[in-house]
Design a protein around this motif. Structure first.
Motif, PDB file in Angstrom:
ATOM      1  N   VAL A 268       0.864  -1.178   0.000  1.00 29.01           N
ATOM      2  CA  VAL A 268       0.000   0.000   0.000  1.00 29.01           C
ATOM      3  C   VAL A 268       0.905   1.234   0.000  1.00 29.01           C
ATOM      4  N   THR A 269       0.618   2.191  -0.864  1.00 27.40           N
ATOM      5  CA  THR A 269       1.487   3.367  -0.985  1.00 27.40           C
ATOM      6  C   THR A 269       0.665   4.644  -1.079  1.00 27.40           C
ATOM      7  N   HIS A 270       1.048   5.638  -0.297  1.00 27.35           N
ATOM      8  CA  HIS A 270       0.537   7.003  -0.455  1.00 27.35           C
ATOM      9  C   HIS A 270       1.654   7.872  -1.012  1.00 27.35           C
ATOM     10  N   VAL A 271       1.335   8.648  -2.033  1.00 26.62           N
ATOM     11  CA  VAL A 271       2.301   9.603  -2.567  1.00 26.62           C
ATOM     12  C   VAL A 271       1.937  10.976  -2.003  1.00 26.62           C
ATOM     13  N   ASP A 272       2.830  11.542  -1.199  1.00 29.64           N
ATOM     14  CA  ASP A 272       2.511  12.770  -0.463  1.00 29.64           C
ATOM     15  C   ASP A 272       3.111  14.031  -1.064  1.00 29.64           C
ATOM     16  N   GLY A 273       4.139  13.882  -1.877  1.00 31.84           N
ATOM     17  CA  GLY A 273       4.743  15.094  -2.420  1.00 31.84           C
ATOM     18  C   GLY A 273       5.817  14.788  -3.438  1.00 31.84           C
ATOM     19  N   LEU A 274       6.064  15.784  -4.288  1.00 27.43           N
ATOM     20  CA  LEU A 274       7.111  15.684  -5.307  1.00 27.43           C
ATOM     21  C   LEU A 274       8.322  16.436  -4.773  1.00 27.43           C
ATOM     22  N   VAL A 275       9.458  15.763  -4.722  1.00 28.20           N
ATOM     23  CA  VAL A 275      10.661  16.356  -4.140  1.00 28.20           C
ATOM     24  C   VAL A 275      11.589  16.773  -5.271  1.00 28.20           C
ATOM     25  N   LEU A 276      11.732  18.095  -5.446  1.00 24.23           N
ATOM     26  CA  LEU A 276      12.533  18.613  -6.559  1.00 24.23           C
ATOM     27  C   LEU A 276      13.871  19.116  -6.023  1.00 24.23           C
ATOM     28  N   ALA A 277      14.885  18.358  -6.317  1.00 22.95           N
ATOM     29  CA  ALA A 277      16.237  18.739  -5.906  1.00 22.95           C
ATOM     30  C   ALA A 277      16.881  19.574  -7.006  1.00 22.95           C
ATOM     31  N   ARG A 278      18.022  20.183  -6.667  1.00 25.21           N
ATOM     32  CA  ARG A 278      18.748  20.929  -7.701  1.00 25.21           C
ATOM     33  C   ARG A 278      19.385  19.970  -8.708  1.00 25.21           C
ATOM     34  N   SER A 279      19.743  18.787  -8.248  1.00 27.06           N
ATOM     35  CA  SER A 279      20.339  17.789  -9.145  1.00 27.06           C
ATOM     36  C   SER A 279      19.272  16.778  -9.548  1.00 27.06           C
ATOM     37  N   ALA A 280      19.333  16.345 -10.812  1.00 26.70           N
ATOM     38  CA  ALA A 280      18.396  15.319 -11.290  1.00 26.70           C
ATOM     39  C   ALA A 280      18.468  14.084 -10.387  1.00 26.70           C
ATOM     40  N   PHE A 281      19.667  13.741  -9.981  1.00 26.96           N
ATOM     41  CA  PHE A 281      19.920  12.533  -9.201  1.00 26.96           C
ATOM     42  C   PHE A 281      19.131  12.497  -7.901  1.00 26.96           C
ATOM     43  N   HIS A 282      18.943  13.637  -7.258  1.00 28.16           N
ATOM     44  CA  HIS A 282      18.303  13.655  -5.944  1.00 28.16           C
ATOM     45  C   HIS A 282      16.801  13.933  -5.999  1.00 28.16           C
ATOM     46  N   HIS A 283      16.229  13.931  -7.178  1.00 28.00           N
ATOM     47  CA  HIS A 283      14.765  14.037  -7.246  1.00 28.00           C
ATOM     48  C   HIS A 283      14.142  12.817  -6.578  1.00 28.00           C
ATOM     49  N   SER A 284      13.022  13.033  -5.929  1.00 28.90           N
ATOM     50  CA  SER A 284      12.409  11.936  -5.189  1.00 28.90           C
ATOM     51  C   SER A 284      10.918  12.202  -4.996  1.00 28.90           C
ATOM     52  N   ILE A 285      10.325  11.366  -4.199  1.00 26.67           N
ATOM     53  CA  ILE A 285       8.906  11.451  -3.868  1.00 26.67           C
ATOM     54  C   ILE A 285       8.796  11.315  -2.355  1.00 26.67           C
ATOM     55  N   ASN A 286       7.969  12.141  -1.742  1.00 32.68           N
ATOM     56  CA  ASN A 286       7.611  11.865  -0.350  1.00 32.68           C
ATOM     57  C   ASN A 286       6.462  10.858  -0.359  1.00 32.68           C
ATOM     58  N   TYR A 287       6.607   9.821   0.423  1.00 30.61           N
ATOM     59  CA  TYR A 287       5.634   8.730   0.356  1.00 30.61           C
ATOM     60  C   TYR A 287       5.547   8.039   1.701  1.00 30.61           C
ATOM     61  N   ARG A 288       4.494   7.275   1.860  1.00 29.73           N
ATOM     62  CA  ARG A 288       4.347   6.357   2.991  1.00 29.73           C
ATOM     63  C   ARG A 288       3.873   5.039   2.408  1.00 29.73           C
ATOM     64  N   SER A 289       4.612   3.977   2.663  1.00 32.20           N
ATOM     65  CA  SER A 289       4.201   2.686   2.125  1.00 32.20           C
ATOM     66  C   SER A 289       4.262   1.614   3.209  1.00 32.20           C
ATOM     67  N   VAL A 290       3.483   0.581   2.989  1.00 42.29           N
ATOM     68  CA  VAL A 290       3.524  -0.611   3.844  1.00 42.29           C
ATOM     69  C   VAL A 290       3.662  -1.822   2.935  1.00 42.29           C
ATOM     70  N   VAL A 291       4.574  -2.704   3.276  1.00 44.32           N
ATOM     71  CA  VAL A 291       4.758  -3.952   2.531  1.00 44.32           C
ATOM     72  C   VAL A 291       4.532  -5.107   3.501  1.00 44.32           C
ATOM     73  N   VAL A 292       3.614  -5.991   3.130  1.00 47.50           N
ATOM     74  CA  VAL A 292       3.293  -7.162   3.955  1.00 47.50           C
ATOM     75  C   VAL A 292       3.684  -8.416   3.177  1.00 47.50           C
ATOM     76  N   HIS A 293       4.531  -9.230   3.759  1.00 45.49           N
ATOM     77  CA  HIS A 293       4.868 -10.536   3.182  1.00 45.49           C
ATOM     78  C   HIS A 293       4.130 -11.607   3.974  1.00 45.49           C
ATOM     79  N   GLY A 294       3.701 -12.642   3.296  1.00 50.69           N
ATOM     80  CA  GLY A 294       3.075 -13.721   4.051  1.00 50.69           C
ATOM     81  C   GLY A 294       2.349 -14.704   3.161  1.00 50.69           C
ATOM     82  N   ILE A 295       1.603 -15.554   3.820  1.00 48.74           N
ATOM     83  CA  ILE A 295       0.819 -16.569   3.125  1.00 48.74           C
ATOM     84  C   ILE A 295      -0.650 -16.204   3.283  1.00 48.74           C
ATOM     85  N   ALA A 296      -1.363 -16.122   2.168  1.00 50.90           N
ATOM     86  CA  ALA A 296      -2.795 -15.836   2.214  1.00 50.90           C
ATOM     87  C   ALA A 296      -3.573 -17.145   2.226  1.00 50.90           C
TER      88      ALA A 296
END
Lengths: 228, 228
Positions: free
Chosen positions: A98-126
């Motif tokens: 599950v992922t929420h995208v909260d913001g676009l992170v614009l750095a001065r360098s292309a390399f450091h561009h990112s996204i503010n996000y909150r995610s949850v990853v669940v591994h298991g057997i259903a």
């Protein structure tokens, strides 16, 4: 949400980290806190459910619900993951994200561009839910996940509908959150570059509810919707 | 977006349906139209990338970019899927899924509750990009996917950054969209039940851009951001 159907007292200790839930990168963004994980799960509408079919990965968006430390997804008894879970002994290995995208992170360098996000990853057997009471509670949780309070304000599933619906349970055991917040992380030597830098927040909102064409005009908008 | 790096004229025929891209349920919601698929892909910020590790599925949210009929994801050369793709010959089987949630569909019956959504599912093999020109174009596409026009208005990656970044390419070949729109589909015998029924639209918006603490106040907000 009620812990009643889990048959155990609410757990408060963090989830135990495992090899699969410790990220290889940006470990400082990981969280195993139950409240953090629950809040991220409860705020989203769809998860992305991954499973393996014929050796290849499949990722499908689907609704889900949470009851305490259990997640539920549902589908037609004819759908692929549900059939696969029914055919697999002792269950279907899944990864539910599950992922929420909260913001676009614009750095001065292309390399450091990112996204503010909150995610949850669940591994298991259903596992397919076969107990009628648990199945009924899971389906209520799925409806209430869409709009809290809605399960009690709609017609419950009848025997035929319940029989046509398969429900999978996934325990919240091997689970982690990952969160990025804040501004860009530019290199010291880039700080004087003449590019605008910062964060563009993303927001989510609700439009005015659109009544169905065949809704009796005498039926008022319920408070749980007008309050959105 | 430019087709230049694909070395082929733009394809206009629909994507060919395969066993994996024909849904078992609600086939009328499936689309193989390229423009429909591209529009869904271009509007989202993150995809959910699925792959198989040690026989189990893994689903991770990640940024992506599109250049014509190719998608690109990137990551540290130390990250798990990127390492896996580098180690696997002839590539890493993946499933890349993008979903927009457009509305909450409240039926009179619990059974018919749903979500209006638009999703794209891409099956295929991801390959590490080794050609420097293609890699550079892919990274530009990733930045421009966050904000169109941004790649030209930031410091390009240097040799060290490019070496630290792995890029995977996934061709848009085995791909489908799935779209649900409109109101609830209640059973005829439920139409007179006294529950409010209809759709609650979900909207996405942008907050006011937040400048980084160390941004020189003389640097104005660029038009591609004020226009959001």
């Amino acid at each position: 949400m009620s812990q009643a159907t889990t048959g155990a007292a609410p757990a408060t200790a963090p989830y135990a980290a495992t090899d699969r839930t410790v990220p290889t990168r940006s470990r400082e963004r990981a969280s195993y806190d139950r409240e953090v994980v629950h809040a991220i799960l409860d705020e989203a509408y769809v998860c992305h459910l991954g499973f393996v079919r014929d050796g290849a990965p499949v990722v499908l968006p689907t609704l889900y619900g949470r009851v305490g430390e259990r997640l539920y997804v549902h589908g037609s008894t004819g759908s692929r993951p549900l059939r696969a879970a029914g055919q697999t002994d002792p269950g279907l290995p899944v990864c539910l994200t599950v992922t929420h995208v909260d913001g676009l992170v614009l750095a001065r360098s292309a390399f450091h561009h990112s996204i503010n996000y909150r995610s949850v990853v669940v591994h298991g057997i259903a596992y397919q839910v076969t107990d009628p009471e648990e199945k009924s509670a899971a389906l209520d949780a799925l409806v209430d996940h869409v709009v809290p309070g809605r399960a009690a304000d709609s017609r419950p599933g009848d025997a035929k509908e319940l029989a046509a619906t398969a429900v999978l349970r996934l325990d919240l055991a091997e689970v982690s959150a990952k969160i990025r917040t804040g501004g860009p992380n530019d290199e010291p030597e880039d700080l004087t570059l003449p590019y605008w830098t910062g964060v563009v927040p993303l927001t989510r909102g609700y439009g005015a509810p659109i009544p169905a064409d065949d809704l009796d005009p005498a039926v008022a908008l319920p408070e749980y919707l007008s309050a959105l």
